[in-house]
Design a protein around this motif. Structure first.
Motif, mmCIF file in Angstrom:
data_model
loop_
_atom_site.group_PDB
_atom_site.id
_atom_site.type_symbol
_atom_site.label_atom_id
_atom_site.label_comp_id
_atom_site.label_asym_id
_atom_site.label_seq_id
_atom_site.Cartn_x
_atom_site.Cartn_y
_atom_site.Cartn_z
ATOM 1 N N GLN A 250 -9.224 -8.525 28.938
ATOM 2 C CA GLN A 250 -10.336 -8.812 29.837
ATOM 3 C C GLN A 250 -10.272 -10.246 30.379
ATOM 4 O O GLN A 250 -10.994 -10.599 31.292
ATOM 5 C CB GLN A 250 -11.675 -8.612 29.125
ATOM 6 N N TYR A 251 -9.431 -11.081 29.783
ATOM 7 C CA TYR A 251 -9.419 -12.486 30.185
ATOM 8 C C TYR A 251 -8.129 -12.927 30.843
ATOM 9 O O TYR A 251 -8.092 -13.970 31.466
ATOM 10 C CB TYR A 251 -9.752 -13.365 28.962
ATOM 11 N N ASN B 14 -15.347 -3.203 28.201
ATOM 12 C CA ASN B 14 -16.188 -3.354 29.398
ATOM 13 C C ASN B 14 -16.164 -2.125 30.297
ATOM 14 O O ASN B 14 -15.711 -2.184 31.428
ATOM 15 C CB ASN B 14 -15.730 -4.566 30.225
ATOM 16 N N GLU C 47 -18.086 -15.561 25.746
ATOM 17 C CA GLU C 47 -19.218 -14.650 25.657
ATOM 18 C C GLU C 47 -20.190 -15.313 24.694
ATOM 19 O O GLU C 47 -19.766 -16.088 23.838
ATOM 20 C CB GLU C 47 -18.817 -13.281 25.078
ATOM 21 N N LYS D 224 -21.633 -17.887 30.784
ATOM 22 C CA LYS D 224 -20.981 -18.222 32.048
ATOM 23 C C LYS D 224 -21.798 -19.195 32.892
ATOM 24 O O LYS D 224 -21.327 -19.677 33.917
ATOM 25 C CB LYS D 224 -20.749 -16.956 32.884
ATOM 26 N N THR E 84 -17.996 -15.494 37.180
ATOM 27 C CA THR E 84 -18.108 -14.972 35.808
ATOM 28 C C THR E 84 -16.805 -14.318 35.363
ATOM 29 O O THR E 84 -16.439 -14.394 34.203
ATOM 30 C CB THR E 84 -19.251 -13.943 35.665
ATOM 31 N N VAL F 196 -17.877 -16.049 18.081
ATOM 32 C CA VAL F 196 -17.869 -15.390 19.400
ATOM 33 C C VAL F 196 -16.500 -15.609 20.042
ATOM 34 O O VAL F 196 -15.712 -16.444 19.595
ATOM 35 C CB VAL F 196 -18.971 -15.939 20.351
ATOM 36 N N GLY G 41 -22.166 -5.270 25.892
ATOM 37 C CA GLY G 41 -20.750 -5.118 25.567
ATOM 38 C C GLY G 41 -20.461 -3.635 25.442
ATOM 39 O O GLY G 41 -21.354 -2.861 25.071
ATOM 40 N N MET H 180 -17.348 -8.016 22.578
ATOM 41 C CA MET H 180 -17.536 -8.320 23.993
ATOM 42 C C MET H 180 -18.972 -8.742 24.298
ATOM 43 O O MET H 180 -19.238 -9.361 25.320
ATOM 44 C CB MET H 180 -17.187 -7.106 24.861
ATOM 45 N N SER H 181 -19.918 -8.361 23.434
ATOM 46 C CA SER H 181 -21.332 -8.602 23.740
ATOM 47 C C SER H 181 -21.712 -10.070 23.595
ATOM 48 O O SER H 181 -22.730 -10.485 24.141
ATOM 49 C CB SER H 181 -22.214 -7.765 22.811
ATOM 50 N N GLY H 182 -20.936 -10.843 22.858
ATOM 51 C CA GLY H 182 -21.311 -12.230 22.624
ATOM 52 C C GLY H 182 -22.290 -12.407 21.484
ATOM 53 O O GLY H 182 -22.682 -13.527 21.157
ATOM 54 N N LYS I 173 -23.959 -13.117 31.928
ATOM 55 C CA LYS I 173 -23.934 -13.549 30.535
ATOM 56 C C LYS I 173 -24.188 -15.049 30.468
ATOM 57 O O LYS I 173 -23.544 -15.826 31.177
ATOM 58 C CB LYS I 173 -22.601 -13.197 29.919
#
Lengths: 242, 212, 261
Positions: A236-237, A32, B47, B130, B179, B32, A39, A149-151, B127
């Motif tokens: 990131q989480y 990020n 995500e 979220k 988020t 994901v 992402g 990260m982009s999903g 995103k």
């Protein structure tokens, strides 16, 4: 600089930078880093510094570049003109960059669930801000984190690393000087889940036995590289108690 | 136990049909990033992209109008369309609209109905994964946001959120906080505190940022 | 991905109340950071953020052929690259007019301020030093002019000077610094709904009717560039110049700190 030969690259079993033959350079990844992207990630792999960003899926343009059955991966690998210790480079794509972009697109086409997004494109940018050998492997490793990260749905988080040959010794993860004077170079990308290779290139002189050992070395290094990728994502989480 | 799951990680060594997963060789893998609760066998993506479902609310921006059809940018891999005879308000290019998904047709186009033009304001893009936290269970979070900031808030499942009036800066800040912290428990309380604390001040000043 | 689209009405309403995203007042900058030496393969480098705008500048110094009309002077080349990763609206390909304008404005400020004395970059007949500055935009959120000038100036001020010995360029080891003097920075203003604002962000640039970049050193204006189709009154320009001289004190301080001076 005096003309080096590969035998000068190893002294008493150690490499010029003090590493053992099977030792990776230090790797750190931050996810990020590009706010506008879906992402993104930044990697420092030895002296390599590379940033990667993912955009999409979005309508494939121009239209003829799209595929009505599935999404198209468009990867763009480029090196900044100030990225090397040598002279000022030309920005944008040379033939080398075109080839690397193509094989990198193929690496990611292998793991993205393309059939979910017919007619769309997914753009993966890899920009080498500073290069010191093994940039395509570092770039793929970095882009894999950006993609996670982009999903965008994927089957796995691939890693990449290069194995080279100095004299009769196989060495993991060559830097630029080693790369310039080595006897062979084998960049590889691997899906950790099934251990299958999605990138394999070779340049130099190598026996079949050496190649299988090179692949084994890459797989083994992948345990470390994957862990670094996963830590960068997990970071990131923070705590998980959703 | 809840566990952070990355794409490619195995969820269960048997095949199950839940969203954001694939089954290979009889095993179920995540596609994901998300959190897996093995007691409830639930997988919540952290995500992820948006997949349109009938009757969902979306926010979009009108891109083009021709042949009695408006094209709507949904910031998604799908283009939205509104048949102009279903539009009651006059719509022009650049308008922000709220609308409902009728269906996803075979060409990957989302057919939208009941459009409402949202005048002024700003649109945030977050995103889509979220969005459920922005809404909250039984709409609690969205109501809290709107009450605490006096802003009108319209939330689209496609990840676009429209804000207008009141303290839009505070609302923006709160949405980005949600988020970032969507996966950490006690979120509703933290957001409540953030909004409550600010609205208690006389004339809230949203500019708490540094200057050069 | 945290971005937003705003309507002109929204921006007008907010500017009337003196409100902007993430800062106070119409004439203030977002947070600025400058880090030099981030890319040590380059002779000089600097990474600059202004709010969410992020650029990196790299300086390379090579043996080059002199320009025909100045056979005893080195060369200075500035380029700006709007990387497609920096914004959904940037596409790969040859430099857009926007990129060309940005690079030329940065280049003019640096030349006019005399930061690099090209006469001192002569090596031997037909051989001079060429100084290449590349400004790479990594994330776009407006005001690339000021970010680019800060990055280019900071990178130049911290550049190594290679040596030329026996026909070879030596880039490592005991090297001095590229000789520089002076510091140039710029302040970019935009006119949005008849308000003059400093340091426009990406959304504000979208609705800007006119733009003015003023590059200066401590005492003098060094370069200016008006952009977009709108206009400014002489009074407005006078006041933007005054503000530039005032605000640039802080910018120069940031550059000096980043360059370790």
């Amino acid at each position: 600089m005096s003309k080096k030969e590969s035998k000068d690259l190893m002294i008493d079993g150690k490499r010029l930078d003090g590493r053992n033959p099977d030792e990776l350079r230090s790797i750190s990844i931050k996810a990020n880093v590009i706010k506008n992207a879906m992402g993104s990630a930044y990697i420092e792999w030895g002296m390599n510094k590379i940033v990667s960003a993912v955009y999409g899926p979005s309508e494939a343009l121009p239209k003829h570049t799209g595929d009505s059955e599935k999404a198209t991966i468009k990867c763009r690998y480029t090196m900044a003109p100030f990225s090397s210790l040598e002279e000022h480079g030309r920005p944008g794509m040379n033939r080398r960059a075109v080839e690397i972009s193509k094989v990198t697109s193929e690496v990611f086409s292998n793991i993205v669930l393309l059939e979910k997004f017919p007619g769309n494109e997914i753009d993966i940018y890899i920009e080498v801000l500073q290069g010191d050998g093994g940039t395509r492997a570092a770039g793929i490793t970095c882009a894999a984190v950006a993609l996670a990260m982009s999903g965008i749905p994927i089957r796995d988080i691939p890693f990449a690393v290069s194995v080279g040959k100095i004299g009769r010794t196989l060495v993991l993860d060559m830097n630029k000087i080693e790369d310039n004077y080595s006897d062979a170079d084998v960049p590889m990308a691997i899906n950790p889940r099934n251990g299958e290779l999605t990138l394999l290139q070779m340049d130099g002189i190598l026996t079949g036995e050496e190649l299988s050992r090179a692949i084994e070395m890459a797989r083994h290094a992948g345990e470390t590289i994957s862990r670094i990728q996963r830590n960068a994502i997990g970071e990131q989480y923070g705590q998980i108690d959703a | 136990m809840k566990k952070l799951i990355m794409p490619g990680d195995i969820l269960l060594s048997r095949p199950i049909r839940i969203e954001h997963t694939i089954v290979e060789n009889g095993k179920t893998y995540a596609t994901v990033l998300g959190v897996f609760d093995d007691e409830k066998t639930s997988f919540i993506p952290l995500e992820g992209l948006w997949y349109p479902r009938p009757n969902e609310t979306v926010i979009g921006i009108i891109e083009e109008s021709k042949l009695n059809v408006y094209t709507v940018n949904l910031n998604a891999p799908y283009k939205g369309i509104i048949i102009s005879k279903y539009a009651r308000d006059p719509i022009v290019n650049g308008d922000v609209v709220e609308a409902y998904v009728k269906e996803l047709d075979k060409t990957g186009t989302v057919v939208l109905t009941r459009p409402r033009v949202l005048h002024g304001g700003k649109v945030l893009y977050i995103k889509p994964a979220k969005i459920p936290r922005i809404i909250g269970s039984n709409n609690t979070m969205a109501m809290q946001l709107s009450a605490g900031t006096k802003s009108s808030v319209a939330v689209g499942m496609n990840g676009m959120i429209w804000l207008h009036g009141g303290d839009t800066d505070l609302a923006t800040e709160a949405i980005f906080k949600i988020t970032r912290e969507a996966h950490i428990s006690g979120l509703t309380d933290r957001i409540g505190k953030m909004l409550g604390a600010s609205s208690a001040e006389a004339q809230p000043s949203p500019e708490a940022h540094r200057e050069a | 991905m945290h971005v937003s689209t705003i309507t002109e009405e929204y921006i007008r309403d907010r500017l009337l109340r003196g409100l902007r995203e993430g800062r106070k007042g119409l004439l203030s900058y977002r947070g600025i950071s400058i880090i030099t030496g981030t890319m040590p393969n380059a002779e000089g480098s600097a990474e600059v953020s202004i709010g969410d705008t992020k650029v990196v500048a790299g300086v390379k110094i090579d043996v080059a052929e002199p320009m025909r009309d100045t056979p005893e002077e080195g060369t200075l080349t500035t380029a700006a690259e709007l990387l497609p990763m920096a914004s959904e609206s940037y596409d790969p390909g040859p430099p857009s007019p926007e990129a060309v304008e940005i690079s030329r404005v940065i280049d003019r400020g640096i030349r006019a301020a005399g930061i690099v004395d090209t006469e001192k970059l002569f090596i031997e007949p037909e051989k001079v030093w060429g100084v290449y500055i590349d400004v790479y935009v990594l994330n776009y959120d407006g005001n690339l002019f000021d970010a680019g000038t800060l990055a280019a100036t900071s990178a130049l001020l911290t550049s190594r000077m290679p040596k030329y010995e026996n026909g070879a360029v030596i880039r490592e080891g005991d090297l001095g610094r590229l000789e520089t003097k002076n510091i140039v920075t710029s302040c970019t203003f935009a006119k949005v709904s008849n308000n003059i604002i400093l340091d426009p962000d990406g959304n504000e640039e979208l609705f800007a009717g006119a733009r003015l970049t003023v590059a200066n050193d401590e005492n003098y204006l060094r370069a200016m560039q008006k952009g977009i189709s709108g206009s400014f009154t002489a009074k407005e320009i006078g006041s933007m110049v005054d503000i530039t001289f005032e605000r640039s004190k802080d910018l120069r301080k940031l550059v000096k700190n980043a360059a370790g001076e």
